[in-house]
Design an enzyme around this catalytic site. Structure first.
Site, PDB file in Angstrom:
ATOM      1  N   ARG A  43      11.338  -6.413  -9.585  1.00  0.00           N
ATOM      2  CA  ARG A  43      12.283  -7.257 -10.332  1.00  0.00           C
ATOM      3  C   ARG A  43      13.721  -6.797 -10.104  1.00  0.00           C
ATOM      4  O   ARG A  43      14.637  -7.616 -10.014  1.00  0.00           O
ATOM      5  CB  ARG A  43      11.910  -7.252 -11.813  1.00  0.00           C
ATOM      6  CG  ARG A  43      10.645  -8.097 -12.081  1.00  0.00           C
ATOM      7  CD  ARG A  43       9.942  -7.671 -13.337  1.00  0.00           C
ATOM      8  NE  ARG A  43       8.838  -8.541 -13.716  1.00  0.00           N
ATOM      9  CZ  ARG A  43       7.601  -8.499 -13.188  1.00  0.00           C
ATOM     10  NH1 ARG A  43       7.334  -7.637 -12.216  1.00  0.00           N
ATOM     11  NH2 ARG A  43       6.661  -9.325 -13.604  1.00  0.00           N
ATOM     12  N   SER A 185      -0.398 -14.236 -17.435  1.00  0.00           N
ATOM     13  CA  SER A 185      -0.016 -13.595 -16.176  1.00  0.00           C
ATOM     14  C   SER A 185       1.499 -13.435 -16.124  1.00  0.00           C
ATOM     15  O   SER A 185       2.240 -14.420 -16.198  1.00  0.00           O
ATOM     16  CB  SER A 185      -0.496 -14.446 -14.993  1.00  0.00           C
ATOM     17  OG  SER A 185       0.266 -14.136 -13.848  1.00  0.00           O
ATOM     18  N   ASP A 335      -4.269  -3.710 -14.789  1.00  0.00           N
ATOM     19  CA  ASP A 335      -4.364  -2.914 -13.559  1.00  0.00           C
ATOM     20  C   ASP A 335      -5.112  -1.600 -13.776  1.00  0.00           C
ATOM     21  O   ASP A 335      -5.382  -0.862 -12.818  1.00  0.00           O
ATOM     22  CB  ASP A 335      -2.964  -2.627 -13.002  1.00  0.00           C
ATOM     23  CG  ASP A 335      -2.310  -3.901 -12.483  1.00  0.00           C
ATOM     24  OD1 ASP A 335      -3.034  -4.870 -12.181  1.00  0.00           O
ATOM     25  OD2 ASP A 335      -1.068  -3.933 -12.396  1.00  0.00           O
ATOM     26  N   ARG A 408      -5.702   0.623  -5.923  1.00  0.00           N
ATOM     27  CA  ARG A 408      -6.164   1.152  -7.221  1.00  0.00           C
ATOM     28  C   ARG A 408      -7.654   1.535  -7.164  1.00  0.00           C
ATOM     29  O   ARG A 408      -8.090   2.433  -7.872  1.00  0.00           O
ATOM     30  CB  ARG A 408      -5.881   0.158  -8.340  1.00  0.00           C
ATOM     31  CG  ARG A 408      -4.394  -0.111  -8.496  1.00  0.00           C
ATOM     32  CD  ARG A 408      -3.990  -0.624  -9.848  1.00  0.00           C
ATOM     33  NE  ARG A 408      -2.692  -1.278  -9.771  1.00  0.00           N
ATOM     34  CZ  ARG A 408      -1.508  -0.656  -9.764  1.00  0.00           C
ATOM     35  NH1 ARG A 408      -1.455   0.661  -9.848  1.00  0.00           N
ATOM     36  NH2 ARG A 408      -0.382  -1.325  -9.681  1.00  0.00           N
TER      37      ARG A 408
END
Ligand code: S3P
Length: 452
Positions: A43, A185, A335, A408
């Site tokens: 961002r 989301s 996550d 991950r």
């Protein structure tokens, strides 16, 4: 005793991470610093690129995903300094001033780059863009952002009925909408808010549960008019906005801290302090769940840095209890489900994870992949349509496991292997570079210094 717990082997640019349990005396102790938050890093680069003036970013994640964002926005005309230090400078072009590159914008493995950038590209009239990604990203659903953008007047084409990348975008003047998203989301929310920056009037997105709010916070800091209604999980942006470059400090990524939280909790005798972790409440579902599992975790030195709450996290080995993970907490730990599945393997009882079907469309199908790979180690784990059921207390044995190109997954398997007897080989471990390039180094650091 000197024992090599962690080593790597590289064959044809594919890395195998080898974890050899020393049988006796492995405990993880010390202080760890973790890389910058991936969501905030993306961002900061994007808002910096479309703001007027200079943005100085401190603590940017130097991982492959933010590199993808930086690569795209450099091609779109923003001047971004070399990403070889955690201090990065972005000279923004100003809203609606991106240039049309003559080549394809490559988002690599990064869903955040593609989905957020689409909101910005779709609103650039008279510009034509093409975007693509790696073999994982071109299979991930883009209709979740293309559909609302189309309602705003966007023109986007892609494979499989305009739902998969590669995509082509003919920029348009967009109109504001109120979009009720069927999924919680942050990528969808952020895409619509970014598109709404350039639409004249109020663009609102309502989601069924609260997802991470980094975009709202950062857009406000850059000068956009943002209203948040916590009662309805709605955010409104008023366009056209004026964004001004800012100084951004990126906190450590709680999604990266999660591996150490679980590692210390499951390896007997461990105590780790993870420094400078972002503890924004839209991300701290992992802390709440680990507390419910009776893990000894403390937040120390709580502070606010550049609009984001930050703390040091102290975590000690604990006797874990199973729990149920479902409902509105899921987006707040989306996550962390792979590593929570690992925690559940060492908890007393059966942990049930539900309402997590979104995991099937991440970098890999994380429900299927985690179930398959943890089973190879001997875990008692059942794949559910929207989750996992894991019964703890089963002893596990090292073997060959596969990351499936998912960062991950690779790191979660490495942490599980710390409690396996014998040797675990984690194949395609190079994928950790997506979000955590120094993962193996830190693993070596905490493992080698603490064998007694
Ligand atoms: C992200 C949002 C989440 C998360 C992803 C990063 C973001 O995805 O899984 O790793 O930065 O907005 P969804 O929005 O698809 O849940």
């Amino acid at each position: 005793m000197v024992a090599t717990v962690v080593s790597t082997k590289i064959t044809n640019s594919q890395e195998t991470l080898i974890i050899q349990n020393p049988k006796l005396g492995l405990s993880l102790c010390g202080n760890i610093s973790i890389p910058g938050d991936k969501s905030i890093s993306h961002r900061a680069l994007m808002l910096g690129a479309i703001a007027q003036g200079q943005t100085n970013i401190q603590g940017l994640l130097l991982g492959a995903d933010p590199y993808s964002t930086a690569g795209c926005f450099s091609l779109l005309g923003a001047n971004i300094s070399q990403l070889n230090s955690e201090f990065v400078q972005v000279d923004g072009v100003g809203l609606l001033n991106l240039t049309e590159p003559s080549c394809v914008l490559d988002c690599g493995n990064s869903g955040t780059t593609m989905r957020l950038m689409l909101g910005i590209l779709a609103s650039h009239p008279e510009h034509f863009f093409t975007v693509t990604g790696d073999s994982s990203l071109v299979q991930r659903p883009m209709s979740r952002v293309i559909q609302p953008l189309t309602e705003m007047g966007a023109q986007i084409w892609g494979r499989k009925g305009n739902s998969l990348a590669p995509l082509a975008i003919q920029g348009q003047k967009l109109r504001p909408i109120h979009y009720y998203s069927p999924i919680a989301s942050a990528q969808v929310k952020s895409c619509i808010l970014l598109a709404g920056l350039m639409a004249e009037g109020k663009t609102t997105i309502t989601e069924p549960a609260l997802s991470r709010d980094h975009s709202e916070r950062m857009l406000k800091a850059f000068g956009a008019e943002i209203q948040v209604d916590p009662e309805t999980n709605s955010v409104t942006v008023t366009g056209p906005a004026q964004l001004k470059g800012q100084d951004v400090v990126v906190p450590g990524d709680i999604s990266s801290a999660a591996f150490w939280l679980v590692a210390a909790a499951i390896v007997p005798g461990s105590e780790l302090v993870i420094e400078n972790v972002g503890v924004n409440s839209t991300r701290t579902g992992i802390l709440e769940v680990l507390e419910r599992m009776e893990v000894d975790i403390r937040q120390e030195n709580h502070r606010v840095v550049a609009g984001e709450p930050v703390a040091d996290l102290r975590v000690c080995y604990s006797s874990l209890k199973a729990c149920e993970i479902s409902g509105s907490i899921i987006p707040r730990l989306i996550d962390e489900i792979p590593i929570l599945a690992v925690a559940a393997m060492f908890a007393e009882g059966t942990t049930v994870i539900r309402d997590a079907a979104e995991l099937r469309v991440k970098e890999s199908d994380r429900l299927a992949v985690m179930a398959t790979q943890l089973q190879k180690l001997g875990a008692k784990i059942i794949e559910l349509p929207d989750g996992l059921e894991i019964t703890g207390g089963v002893s596990i044995t090292g073997t060959d496991v596969e990351s499936n190109g998912d960062h991950r997954v690779a790191m979660s398997l490495a942490i599980a292997a710390l409690n396996a007897t014998g040797i675990t080989n984690i194949h395609h471990a190079e994928t950790v570079n997506i979000s955590y390039p120094s993962f193996v180094q830190t693993l070596q650091q905490v493992c080698t210094s603490n064998i007694n």
